[in-house]
Design an enzyme around this catalytic site. Structure first.
Site, PDB file in Angstrom:
ATOM      1  N   GLY A  27       0.975  -1.192  -0.125  1.00 53.21           N
ATOM      2  CA  GLY A  27      -0.188   0.042   0.021  1.00 53.21           C
ATOM      3  C   GLY A  27       1.016   1.102   0.116  1.00 53.21           C
ATOM      4  N   GLN A  29       2.464   2.745   2.361  1.00 45.37           N
ATOM      5  CA  GLN A  29       3.858   2.607   3.107  1.00 45.37           C
ATOM      6  C   GLN A  29       4.700   1.538   2.511  1.00 45.37           C
ATOM      7  OE1 GLN A  29       5.237   3.700   6.198  1.00 45.37           O
ATOM      8  NE2 GLN A  29       3.456   5.118   6.514  1.00 45.37           N
ATOM      9  N   SER A  56      -2.399  -5.714  -5.096  1.00 39.31           N
ATOM     10  CA  SER A  56      -0.782  -5.096  -4.862  1.00 39.31           C
ATOM     11  C   SER A  56       0.195  -5.805  -5.733  1.00 39.31           C
ATOM     12  CB  SER A  56      -0.631  -5.429  -3.286  1.00 39.31           C
ATOM     13  OG  SER A  56      -0.682  -6.550  -3.098  1.00 39.31           O
ATOM     14  N   ASP A  86      -1.974  -1.550  10.967  1.00 34.13           N
ATOM     15  CA  ASP A  86      -1.892  -1.808  12.266  1.00 34.13           C
ATOM     16  C   ASP A  86      -3.025  -3.344  12.558  1.00 34.13           C
ATOM     17  OD1 ASP A  86       0.126  -0.304  12.492  1.00 34.13           O
ATOM     18  OD2 ASP A  86      -0.939   1.094  13.895  1.00 34.13           O
ATOM     19  N   GLN A  89      -1.668  -6.721  11.313  1.00 37.33           N
ATOM     20  CA  GLN A  89      -0.374  -7.280  11.620  1.00 37.33           C
ATOM     21  C   GLN A  89      -0.482  -8.665  12.494  1.00 37.33           C
ATOM     22  OE1 GLN A  89       2.263  -4.106  12.737  1.00 37.33           O
ATOM     23  NE2 GLN A  89       1.980  -2.957  10.757  1.00 37.33           N
ATOM     24  N   HIS A 111       4.528   1.265  11.583  1.00 42.42           N
ATOM     25  CA  HIS A 111       3.473   1.907  12.315  1.00 42.42           C
ATOM     26  C   HIS A 111       2.662   2.990  11.620  1.00 42.42           C
ATOM     27  CE1 HIS A 111       0.531   2.768  15.502  1.00 42.42           C
ATOM     28  NE2 HIS A 111       1.103   3.822  15.786  1.00 42.42           N
TER      29      HIS A 111
END
Length: 112
Positions: A27, A29, A56, A86, A89, A111
């Site tokens: 994504g 990040q 992705s 988050d 994960q 994060h």
């Protein structure tokens, strides 16, 4: 407490030259992190969920990265850089990452 700020000239990237980094999640990040590592001549692969359920894969491959299942990326990498939201994960770690880690691997989490 005083913070220490590291500058480019203070960082030795040689330690990463023979390593492969698996970016888990592609994504906002993951894409930025993957491109940053690649721009610094670090070997990068992308781990994602199944191709048929995650766009992705196509985005990572379009950007020139090898994409694969998360479990495969973890097995192939020396450094596993988790760039997932988050809330996702813990489940992904338990089901796809933990059993595929090898002694000496480095695990990091982004994060947001």
């Amino acid at each position: 407490m005083k913070n220490k700020v590291y500058r480019d000239q203070e960082v030795d990237m040689d330690i990463l030259q023979d390593k492969t980094i698996a970016i888990i999640g592609y994504g906002s990040q993951g894409k930025a992190q993957a491109q940053n590592f690649r721009d610094n001549d670090i070997s990068v692969i992308v781990g994602s969920g199944p191709r048929e359920h995650h766009t992705s894969w196509e985005r990572a491959e379009k950007d020139g990265f090898e994409a694969m299942l998360i479990s495969e990326a973890v097995e192939k990498a020396d450094i596993i850089h988790v760039c997932l939201p988050d809330p996702a994960q813990p489940d992904v770690f338990r089901k796809q990452i933990h059993a595929n880690l090898s002694e000496g691997d480095t695990l990091s989490f982004v994060h947001g």
